[in-house]
Design a protein around this motif. Structure first.
Motif, short mmCIF file in Angstrom:
data_model
loop_
_atom_site.label_atom_id
_atom_site.label_comp_id
_atom_site.label_asym_id
_atom_site.label_seq_id
_atom_site.Cartn_x
_atom_site.Cartn_y
_atom_site.Cartn_z
N LEU A 23 -6.57 8.18 -0.38
CA LEU A 23 -6.49 6.75 -0.12
C LEU A 23 -7.78 6.21 0.48
O LEU A 23 -8.09 5.03 0.38
CB LEU A 23 -5.33 6.44 0.84
N ASP A 29 -10.46 0.59 -1.51
CA ASP A 29 -9.03 0.63 -1.22
C ASP A 29 -8.70 0.15 0.19
O ASP A 29 -7.89 -0.77 0.36
CB ASP A 29 -8.45 2.02 -1.45
N PRO A 30 -9.31 0.72 1.22
CA PRO A 30 -9.00 0.25 2.58
C PRO A 30 -9.40 -1.21 2.81
O PRO A 30 -8.74 -1.93 3.56
CB PRO A 30 -9.80 1.18 3.50
N LEU A 33 -6.70 -3.36 1.24
CA LEU A 33 -5.50 -3.27 2.07
C LEU A 33 -5.66 -4.09 3.35
O LEU A 33 -4.75 -4.82 3.74
CB LEU A 33 -5.20 -1.80 2.42
N ARG A 37 -3.59 -7.62 4.83
CA ARG A 37 -2.87 -7.54 6.10
C ARG A 37 -2.40 -8.92 6.58
O ARG A 37 -1.36 -9.05 7.20
CB ARG A 37 -3.77 -6.90 7.15
N LEU A 65 -3.85 0.74 -6.18
CA LEU A 65 -2.96 0.48 -5.05
C LEU A 65 -1.54 0.17 -5.51
O LEU A 65 -0.57 0.54 -4.84
CB LEU A 65 -3.53 -0.64 -4.18
N LEU A 70 1.35 0.99 -2.63
CA LEU A 70 0.87 0.41 -1.38
C LEU A 70 0.86 -1.12 -1.39
O LEU A 70 0.89 -1.74 -0.34
CB LEU A 70 -0.54 0.93 -1.07
N ILE A 71 0.79 -1.70 -2.59
CA ILE A 71 0.85 -3.14 -2.72
C ILE A 71 1.86 -3.52 -3.80
O ILE A 71 2.20 -2.70 -4.65
CB ILE A 71 -0.52 -3.79 -3.04
N LEU A 87 1.13 -6.43 0.67
CA LEU A 87 1.40 -5.06 1.09
C LEU A 87 2.89 -4.75 0.94
O LEU A 87 3.73 -5.60 1.22
CB LEU A 87 1.03 -4.87 2.57
N GLY A 91 2.45 0.33 2.31
CA GLY A 91 1.10 -0.15 2.57
C GLY A 91 0.95 -0.67 3.99
O GLY A 91 -0.05 -0.42 4.66
N GLN A 92 1.96 -1.40 4.45
CA GLN A 92 1.95 -1.92 5.83
C GLN A 92 1.89 -0.78 6.83
O GLN A 92 1.16 -0.84 7.82
CB GLN A 92 3.19 -2.78 6.07
N VAL A 95 -1.68 0.51 6.91
CA VAL A 95 -2.59 -0.43 7.56
C VAL A 95 -2.36 -0.47 9.07
O VAL A 95 -3.31 -0.46 9.85
CB VAL A 95 -2.46 -1.84 6.93
#
Length: 134
Positions: A23, A29-30, A33, A37, A65, A70-71, A87, A91-92, A95
């Motif tokens: 990930l 990716d991050p 994400l 948020r 994702l 994750l999304i 998200l 995913g949440q 994060v």
């Protein structure tokens, strides 16, 4: 087989650790994400809020994702069509958990990390220059 060996084999065999660390293997990716948020966003708004990401890279990242759960993607039935990304619960949790802790670590140790990288780059540069000299 010792208990330690069995545990190591288990990590390799079920790929959970690899799946989790992957990930963070993709640079964007991050970032995507983190941008989600704040809540659901349309693609255009998401790209503008991130800055510096190409349309192709954003497309690839969103697909990755989505595939990873994750999304989520929500297409609104209206004219013109509107699609939002948000998200998922998974995913949440990423994060708000590991990414938040990584962010804290980066704030606390980021200067040290950058300094070490710059020092290593200078050392490589000096070493290359010295190696070329007669």
């Amino acid at each position: 087989m010792t208990e330690h060996e069995a545990h190591c084999y288990e990590l390799v065999a079920d790929c959970r650790l690899r799946a989790a660390t992957d990930l963070f293997a993709h640079t964007w990716d991050p970032v995507v994400l983190a941008a989600l948020r704040e809540g659901p966003r349309r693609r255009r708004v998401l790209r503008a809020s991130i800055g510096g990401i190409s349309d192709k890279v954003l497309t690839d990242t969103l697909r990755r994702l989505l595939t990873g759960g994750l999304i989520g993607r929500h297409a609104h039935a209206e004219a013109p069509p509107r699609v939002e990304y948000s998200l998922t619960r998974l995913g949440q949790s990423l994060v708000e958990g590991p990414m938040r802790e990584l962010g804290r670590w980066a704030v606390e140790h980021g200067d040290e990390l950058l300094e070490a990288q710059e020092s290593a780059a200078r050392t490589r540069s000096d070493g290359q220059t010295t190696a070329k000299e007669p």
